[in-house]
Scaffold this active site. Structure first.
Site, PDB file in Angstrom:
ATOM      1  CB  CYS A   1     -31.189  11.065  38.291  1.00  0.00           C
ATOM      2  SG  CYS A   1     -32.781  11.917  38.283  1.00  0.00           S
TER       3      CYS A   1
ATOM      4  CG  ASN B   1     -29.099  12.750  32.497  1.00  0.00           C
ATOM      5  OD1 ASN B   1     -27.936  12.936  32.164  1.00  0.00           O
ATOM      6  ND2 ASN B   1     -30.084  13.514  32.083  1.00  0.00           N
TER       7      ASN B   1
ATOM      8  CB  CYS C   1     -31.293  12.169  43.342  1.00  0.00           C
ATOM      9  SG  CYS C   1     -31.445  11.467  41.694  1.00  0.00           S
TER      10      CYS C   1
ATOM     11  CD  GLU D   1     -28.275  13.391  40.890  1.00  0.00           C
ATOM     12  OE1 GLU D   1     -28.800  12.811  39.920  1.00  0.00           O
ATOM     13  OE2 GLU D   1     -28.463  14.594  41.137  1.00  0.00           O
TER      14      GLU D   1
HETATM   15  N1  THU Z   1     -31.769  14.675  36.308  1.00  0.00           N
HETATM   16  C1  THU Z   1     -30.675  14.129  36.916  1.00  0.00           C
HETATM   17  O1  THU Z   1     -29.920  13.366  36.303  1.00  0.00           O
HETATM   18  N2  THU Z   1     -30.440  14.457  38.210  1.00  0.00           N
HETATM   19  C2  THU Z   1     -31.217  15.302  38.948  1.00  0.00           C
HETATM   20  O2  THU Z   1     -31.072  15.372  40.154  1.00  0.00           O
HETATM   21  C3  THU Z   1     -32.210  16.128  38.251  1.00  0.00           C
HETATM   22  C4  THU Z   1     -32.701  15.553  36.960  1.00  0.00           C
HETATM   23  C5  THU Z   1     -32.050  14.290  34.924  1.00  0.00           C
HETATM   24  C6  THU Z   1     -33.225  13.367  34.767  1.00  0.00           C
HETATM   25  C7  THU Z   1     -33.616  13.625  33.334  1.00  0.00           C
HETATM   26  O3  THU Z   1     -32.845  12.772  32.487  1.00  0.00           O
HETATM   27  C8  THU Z   1     -33.208  15.055  33.074  1.00  0.00           C
HETATM   28  O4  THU Z   1     -32.339  15.414  34.131  1.00  0.00           O
HETATM   29  C9  THU Z   1     -34.361  16.035  33.045  1.00  0.00           C
HETATM   30  O5  THU Z   1     -35.152  15.903  34.167  1.00  0.00           O
END
Ligand code: THU
Length: 130
Positions: free
Chosen positions: A52, A41, A88, A54
């Site tokens: 995110c 992320n 995602c 993904e």
């Molecule tokens: N986050 C992800 O990278 N993937 C997910 O599927 C859930 C959330 C990240 C986004 C943000 O930077 C942090 O987690 C908190 O929400």
């Protein structure tokens, strides 16, 4: 074998840029070309502009020449079995099929395996657009 994918996601998580949430996430895709593509992320001071792990991995896959997700692993330092968020799931679905496996991990390894059909039943799909 999902162990290599887990390890790739875990080391990708170390590259997370998450100074605001302090919630590092890592993702790893095994693509149809046999390569592993990773992501973390990447947040932004303007919070909605962050994204995110993904989509970082998906972007790396596409730009690396991969086209389809064979299987995928996701890990978050502070949440065991962190599931991909709703947005995602739709992004993953674009490059996967309903049987594609998504591995939810903790620091020790894969703890839960879900198919895309389980993660995103009734995914948005239409022949009208293509
Ligand atoms: N986050 C992800 O990278 N993937 C997910 O599927 C859930 C959330 C990240 C986004 C943000 O930077 C942090 O987690 C908190 O929400």
């Amino acid at each position: 074998m999902s162990e290599d994918l887990f390890k790739a996601a875990r080391s990708a998580m170390e590259r997370a840029y998450a100074p605001y949430s302090k919630f590092p996430v890592g993702a790893a895709i095994r693509a149809e070309d046999g390569q592993i593509y990773v992501g973390a992320n990447i947040e932004n001071l303007s919070f909605p502009q962050g994204w995110c792990a993904e989509p970082t991995a998906i972007g790396n896959m596409i730009m690396g020449g991969g086209r389809r997700i064979v299987e995928m692993a996701v890990i978050a330092e502070k949440l065991s079995c962190c599931p991909p968020c709703g947005g995602c799931r739709q992004k993953i679905a674009e490059f996967a099929d309903r049987h594609t496996r998504v591995y939810l991990c903790d620091e020790a390894g894969v703890q839960k395996t879900l198919t895309m059909d389980e993660l995103l039943p009734l995914a948005f799909q239409t022949d009208v657009i293509g």
